[in-house]
Scaffold this active site. Sequence first.
Site, short mmCIF file in Angstrom:
data_model
loop_
_atom_site.label_atom_id
_atom_site.label_comp_id
_atom_site.label_asym_id
_atom_site.label_seq_id
_atom_site.Cartn_x
_atom_site.Cartn_y
_atom_site.Cartn_z
N ASP A 120 5.04 59.64 11.77
CA ASP A 120 4.73 60.13 13.11
C ASP A 120 5.67 61.27 13.47
O ASP A 120 6.86 61.06 13.72
CB ASP A 120 4.86 59.00 14.13
CG ASP A 120 4.33 59.38 15.50
OD1 ASP A 120 4.09 60.59 15.73
OD2 ASP A 120 4.14 58.49 16.34
N ASP A 136 0.70 67.58 14.89
CA ASP A 136 0.89 66.15 15.02
C ASP A 136 0.24 65.44 13.84
O ASP A 136 -0.91 65.69 13.51
CB ASP A 136 0.29 65.65 16.34
CG ASP A 136 0.46 64.15 16.53
OD1 ASP A 136 1.61 63.67 16.40
OD2 ASP A 136 -0.53 63.46 16.78
#
Length: 453
Positions: free
Chosen positions: A132, A331
């Site tokens: 992440d 992301d």
Amino acid sequence: MEYSLHQPQSLNFRVKTMKTSPILTPLVLFLLFSLAKGQNPKCDVHDHGSTLKVFHVFSPCSPFRPSEEMSWEESVLQLQAKDQDRMQYLSNLVARRSIVPIASGRQITQSPTYIVKAKIGTPAQTLLLAMDTSNDAAWVPCTSCVGCSTLKPFAPAKSTTFKKLACSAPQCKQVPNPTCDGSACAFNFTYGTSSVAASLVKDTVTLATDPVPGYTFGCVQKATGSSIPTQGLLGLGRGPLSLLAQTQNLYRSTFSYCLPSFKTLNFSGSLRLGPVAQPKRIKFTPLLKNPRRSSLYYVNLVAIRVGRRIVDIPPEALAFNPTTGAGTIFDSGTVFTRLVEPAYTAVRNEFRRRVTIGKKLTVTRLGGFDTCYTVPIVAPTITFMFSGMNVTLPPDNTLIHSTAGSITCLAMAAAPENVNSVLNVIANMQQQNHRVLYDVPNSRLGVARELCT
């Protein structure tokens, strides 16, 4: 005990070949393996040096893949629902909204994302962690966690190097909403629609062949909601408790990854830690600093080209604004690229115009995708134009196809209607089969085409 990255079971489905090069949904991952006679994914690959293998959570090499058979439409809608949670999480980060309290609720399930293996404790326990890039602190589900549905939680009692951090530890000031559980530091936070309570602890974490003694992370004690990764999380942001911050001497705040396409047989990309062996021939764009959300990897997206035409987007739709959090980020946890409404509408309209030149085609929709066709199409390329770097995406990175070949959709969308997002998010489907290099010391991000398997 370690997780077993098992071989997939055969499924009795058929795949119809499309004329265009397809990006395939998680369901098709399973189908391809059943059709590959005698070919099995290399699920027993070993990490080496400072490079970790990367798998998609829905791949046959992942124990977190859904056990139930889903139709193509169901699999796409499930991914969209998870993306909506993800966009809510990112919007909350940017808006600095308050944390919701922990409460009882249904068990947590995985977000669609990419995972790596990490060994934690002494002797080592192998866990699978979600990558992440928009989160800092790592966390893992621990034994006795209420609401965790992981297959194999981390057992602190079995590690001789495990320690809880005291409330007086400086790291306790770097986590959200710190509290004291006796003399030990605890904290709670939200992740999408999930609420999490964890103890702040430290132990030896080994990545590939690199041991990192005294690594600080969250030991999850209670969780609710549906968007937290079941397997735990490795924070690759650039905040104070991230992997980059805790391994500066080892990895020099530099890493890159190559995310495998959903349709590849081996399903293994790579996460390369440190400046050694990073690509030399790669174009960069500057990383932008947002003091309000220093973890996020902001870049300057200046324009978007569809085919040969730069589409007309209001400048404020792409502008970076540290005060509001507006701008563009890379992301790893969002599946489909999301653009703010004016930017998406401009890209979508030009895409539709190019596809339908000389043809009478009906546009349909599937869930949040509003640009779908029931016949094969010839799609234009889409180019993201950043300061100093252009990234041109072939159809493999911009289209999704049904397993029967009956529906083709543009794999991008505007932010969900119930999420007041000011962010443009370059998501992992659009990053697949590219090497994305995060060079924090030089404040730059690079992208180069690479076959990731």
